[in-house]
Design an enzyme around this catalytic site. Structure first.
Site, PDB file in Angstrom:
ATOM      1  NE  ARG A 141      -3.900  -2.406   1.919  1.00 40.10           N
ATOM      2  CZ  ARG A 141      -3.637  -3.683   2.181  1.00 40.10           C
ATOM      3  NH1 ARG A 141      -2.457  -4.024   2.685  1.00 40.10           N
ATOM      4  NH2 ARG A 141      -4.523  -4.626   1.958  1.00 40.10           N
ATOM      5  CD  GLU A 152       0.989 -11.060  18.145  1.00 39.21           C
ATOM      6  OE1 GLU A 152       0.356 -11.579  19.085  1.00 39.21           O
ATOM      7  OE2 GLU A 152       0.652  -9.991  17.609  1.00 39.21           O
TER       8      GLU A 152
END
Length: 214
Positions: free
Chosen positions: A73, A110
């Site tokens: 993006r 994560e």
């Protein structure tokens, strides 16, 4: 919610339109996540132009020669900004997307690891660079982009994002680089999801919840 008190645009009506043009999609890509979808901002010509114009006004006189956009993006905002300020656009891509010789920088998510790559020779030592992406949360991706550019001798002037999560304080991971954001994530008051906001990449599920310490 706007970041005007941090970015010097307090009271600027453009921020409200930019914020409202970003769609919030509950429970995507998994339950409990409030996805900040900037593709609807791209459909709103005026709000999209306002976002680009704000960035251009900030950076046109900062002697920036490189606008580095983070896949994917960052590619939507970076080229327009680069053209307007007279800089080159350099894509920072995921592995095996760029032809030719590249340098790579891995970073931890994560739920695993990922990597950004840049063409060798795209950025020269001493060039002043801006890193652009749509959203910052934990700051891991931007931190990797900074390291990648600094490895080739570039000076990273600032990181810029349309949406920023102040609660996660990802800006504190950016090696001391300043962070410029336009708006903060929107929530849906009539949604049954927990108060959770996630960065917009489906492959990086690092998120913040008021109901947890994650």
């Amino acid at each position: 919610m706007f970041a005007g008190d941090q970015n010097g645009l307090q009271g600027d009506p453009r921020l409200k339109a930019i914020s409202e043009a970003i769609r919030v999609v509950p429970h995507f890509p998994k339950p409990g996540i409030m996805f900040q979808d900037i593709t609807t901002l791209l459909l709103d010509h005026k709000a999209f132009k306002d976002a680009v114009d704000i960035f251009v006004d900030r950076y046109r006189d900062m002697d920036i020669s490189v606008v580095a956009g983070v896949e994917a993006r960052g590619f939507m905002f970076g080229p327009s900004i680069a053209l307007a300020i007279g800089a080159k656009f350099v894509p920072l891509r995921k592995p095996r997307k760029l032809p030719g010789e590249v340098i790579s920088e891995a970073y931890v998510l994560e739920y695993g690891t990922d990597c950004l790559e840049m063409h060798v020779g795209a950025v020269q030592p001493g060039e002043r660079a801006l890193v652009i992406d749509d959203l910052v949360a934990t700051g891991g991706t931007l931190c990797a982009a900074i390291r990648l550019l600094e490895r080739v001798g570039a000076q990273v002037v600032e990181c810029a994002c349309v949406v920023g999560l102040r609660e996660v304080k990802g800006q504190h991971r950016l090696n001391g680089k300043p962070l410029y954001i336009l708006v903060e994530p929107r929530q849906l008051t009539n949604c049954s999801a927990p108060s959770v906001t996630i960065i917009t990449r489906r492959d990086q599920l690092s998120y913040y919840s008021q109901d947890s310490e994650n």
